[in-house]
Design a protein around this motif. Structure first.
Motif, PDB file in Angstrom:
ATOM      1  N   TRP A 124       0.833  -1.215   0.000  1.00  5.85           N
ATOM      2  CA  TRP A 124       0.000   0.000   0.000  1.00  5.85           C
ATOM      3  C   TRP A 124       0.856   1.249   0.000  1.00  5.85           C
ATOM      4  O   TRP A 124       1.751   1.388   0.824  1.00  5.85           O
ATOM      5  CB  TRP A 124      -0.899   0.007   1.242  1.00  5.85           C
ATOM      6  CG  TRP A 124      -1.962  -1.034   1.191  1.00  5.85           C
ATOM      7  CD1 TRP A 124      -2.030  -2.150   1.974  1.00  5.85           C
ATOM      8  CD2 TRP A 124      -3.109  -1.057   0.339  1.00  5.85           C
ATOM      9  NE1 TRP A 124      -3.161  -2.878   1.648  1.00  5.85           N
ATOM     10  CE2 TRP A 124      -3.832  -2.227   0.651  1.00  5.85           C
ATOM     11  CE3 TRP A 124      -3.588  -0.211  -0.664  1.00  5.85           C
ATOM     12  CZ2 TRP A 124      -5.014  -2.571   0.001  1.00  5.85           C
ATOM     13  CZ3 TRP A 124      -4.766  -0.549  -1.312  1.00  5.85           C
ATOM     14  CH2 TRP A 124      -5.466  -1.722  -0.981  1.00  5.85           C
ATOM     15  N   HIS A 125       0.584   2.128  -0.913  1.00  7.27           N
ATOM     16  CA  HIS A 125       1.318   3.392  -0.983  1.00  7.27           C
ATOM     17  C   HIS A 125       0.552   4.397  -1.839  1.00  7.27           C
ATOM     18  O   HIS A 125      -0.334   4.020  -2.613  1.00  7.27           O
ATOM     19  CB  HIS A 125       2.699   3.168  -1.612  1.00  7.27           C
ATOM     20  CG  HIS A 125       2.613   2.842  -3.067  1.00  7.27           C
ATOM     21  ND1 HIS A 125       2.256   1.602  -3.541  1.00  7.27           N
ATOM     22  CD2 HIS A 125       2.784   3.615  -4.177  1.00  7.27           C
ATOM     23  CE1 HIS A 125       2.223   1.619  -4.864  1.00  7.27           C
ATOM     24  NE2 HIS A 125       2.533   2.840  -5.279  1.00  7.27           N
ATOM     25  N   ARG A 126       0.943   5.646  -1.678  1.00  9.42           N
ATOM     26  CA  ARG A 126       0.576   6.695  -2.639  1.00  9.42           C
ATOM     27  C   ARG A 126       1.865   7.077  -3.309  1.00  9.42           C
ATOM     28  O   ARG A 126       2.902   7.133  -2.657  1.00  9.42           O
ATOM     29  CB  ARG A 126       0.053   7.915  -1.873  1.00  9.42           C
ATOM     30  CG  ARG A 126      -1.418   8.078  -1.939  1.00  9.42           C
ATOM     31  CD  ARG A 126      -1.926   9.371  -1.373  1.00  9.42           C
ATOM     32  NE  ARG A 126      -1.057  10.106  -0.476  1.00  9.42           N
ATOM     33  CZ  ARG A 126      -1.425  11.229   0.144  1.00  9.42           C
ATOM     34  NH1 ARG A 126      -2.634  11.709  -0.054  1.00  9.42           N
ATOM     35  NH2 ARG A 126      -0.600  11.864   0.949  1.00  9.42           N
ATOM     36  N   ASP A 127       1.845   7.391  -4.592  1.00  9.34           N
ATOM     37  CA  ASP A 127       3.090   7.717  -5.279  1.00  9.34           C
ATOM     38  C   ASP A 127       3.671   9.018  -4.720  1.00  9.34           C
ATOM     39  O   ASP A 127       2.957   9.840  -4.155  1.00  9.34           O
ATOM     40  CB  ASP A 127       2.856   7.798  -6.786  1.00  9.34           C
ATOM     41  CG  ASP A 127       2.741   6.407  -7.408  1.00  9.34           C
ATOM     42  OD1 ASP A 127       2.209   5.505  -6.734  1.00  9.34           O
ATOM     43  OD2 ASP A 127       3.185   6.212  -8.544  1.00  9.34           O
ATOM     44  N   ALA A 128       4.975   9.168  -4.896  1.00 10.27           N
ATOM     45  CA  ALA A 128       5.715  10.289  -4.301  1.00 10.27           C
ATOM     46  C   ALA A 128       5.109  11.638  -4.699  1.00 10.27           C
ATOM     47  O   ALA A 128       4.686  11.822  -5.849  1.00 10.27           O
ATOM     48  CB  ALA A 128       7.165  10.208  -4.726  1.00 10.27           C
ATOM     49  N   GLU A 182      -4.905   4.986  -1.640  1.00 12.21           N
ATOM     50  CA  GLU A 182      -3.618   4.282  -1.785  1.00 12.21           C
ATOM     51  C   GLU A 182      -3.864   3.109  -2.725  1.00 12.21           C
ATOM     52  O   GLU A 182      -5.005   2.655  -2.860  1.00 12.21           O
ATOM     53  CB  GLU A 182      -3.174   3.688  -0.454  1.00 12.21           C
ATOM     54  CG  GLU A 182      -2.932   4.679   0.629  1.00 12.21           C
ATOM     55  CD  GLU A 182      -2.463   3.983   1.891  1.00 12.21           C
ATOM     56  OE1 GLU A 182      -1.407   4.376   2.406  1.00 12.21           O
ATOM     57  OE2 GLU A 182      -3.127   3.047   2.367  1.00 12.21           O
ATOM     58  N   HIS A 183      -2.789   2.597  -3.314  1.00  9.10           N
ATOM     59  CA  HIS A 183      -2.948   1.407  -4.146  1.00  9.10           C
ATOM     60  C   HIS A 183      -1.888   0.364  -3.808  1.00  9.10           C
ATOM     61  O   HIS A 183      -0.846   0.686  -3.219  1.00  9.10           O
ATOM     62  CB  HIS A 183      -2.935   1.751  -5.644  1.00  9.10           C
ATOM     63  CG  HIS A 183      -1.747   2.545  -6.088  1.00  9.10           C
ATOM     64  ND1 HIS A 183      -1.684   3.913  -5.981  1.00  9.10           N
ATOM     65  CD2 HIS A 183      -0.570   2.157  -6.634  1.00  9.10           C
ATOM     66  CE1 HIS A 183      -0.527   4.328  -6.440  1.00  9.10           C
ATOM     67  NE2 HIS A 183       0.182   3.287  -6.849  1.00  9.10           N
ATOM     68  N   SER A 184      -2.177  -0.859  -4.183  1.00  8.87           N
ATOM     69  CA  SER A 184      -1.232  -1.966  -3.973  1.00  8.87           C
ATOM     70  C   SER A 184      -1.559  -3.052  -4.997  1.00  8.87           C
ATOM     71  O   SER A 184      -2.620  -3.017  -5.625  1.00  8.87           O
ATOM     72  CB  SER A 184      -1.355  -2.527  -2.556  1.00  8.87           C
ATOM     73  OG  SER A 184      -2.600  -3.174  -2.388  1.00  8.87           O
TER      74      SER A 184
HETATM   75 FE   LIG Z   1       2.173   3.420  -7.240  1.00  6.61          FE
END
Ligand SMILES: [Fe+2]
Ligand SMILES: O=C(O)CCC(=O)C(=O)O
Length: 204
Positions: A124-128, A182-184
């Protein structure tokens, strides 16, 4: 003439304990197929010439391998620096994407190539933050792309949206899909490659 992509709202069925519910994932667009089999093959050949290296994140080596071009984001200092130019073998792809999105190809400032061996994920993250629009092209395998609200108070089992993202497709994350979610990617069963293209929020 090719149909032009609008960063349209799509309705997706929510993987939820409340199956009747549907949720809008605004800012997510998806085109399939975006590439022909020949174009996919040519890109895989270009990728085979790149020197991909294991991703080290917060001291741990991830299963996936990467190589970035254009601009590099540094997680420690949270800055970007100009990196190696995007190889010419990807110019046709950049132009194809730019035409589809109706943006100048020169606005695509970063290209990240990722290899996911079987079992590899992206958590899980959001891009920078410095990057604006995120464009993903999938090669060799399909994957299950997941979204959940970025805000912890809105997260819960019922708030996860899972979308099948197929090989040779293109997706775009902008607006809410980019900033409020967020995506993963769930573990892949067979090798998958992706090419992530990003524009910059502030052109330097
Ligand atoms: Fe991403
Ligand atoms: O492989 C993909 O399509 C997603 C990659 C991704 O989310 C990222 O690099 O930030």
């Amino acid at each position: 003439m090719k149909q032009q992509l609008t960063i349209a709202q799509i309705m997706v069925a929510q993987t939820s304990l409340f199956p009747a519910e549907e949720k809008a994932l605004r800012g997510f667009s998806y085109i399939e197929p975006f590439l022909s089999q020949e174009q996919e093959q040519a890109l895989l050949e270009e990728i085979s010439r790149l020197d991909l290296h294991p991703l080290i994140f917060q001291g741990y080596e991830a299963k996936r391998k990467v190589r970035s071009f254009g601009y590099d984001y540094h997680f420690d200092s949270r800055t970007i620096t100009e990196g190696r130019p995007i190889p010419e073998g990807f110019t046709a792809l950049l132009e194809h994407v730019a035409k589809q999105l109706n943006v100048p190809a020169a606005d695509i400032k970063e290209m990240l190539v990722t290899e996911y061996p079987p079992g590899a994920v992206i958590n899980w993250h959001r891009d920078a933050p410095p990057f604006d629009i995120i464009i993903g092209i999938s090669l060799m395998s399909d994957c299950r792309f997941r979204f959940r609200p970025y805000e912890k108070t809105r997260q819960g089992r019922g708030s996860i949206i899972t979308l099948p993202v197929r090989r040779r497709s293109l997706y775009v994350l902008s607006g809410e899909a980019r900033s409020d979610w967020e995506h993963s990617i769930a573990p892949v069963k067979t090798p998958r490659y992706s090419i992530t293209l990003r524009t910059l929020k502030m052109l330097t």
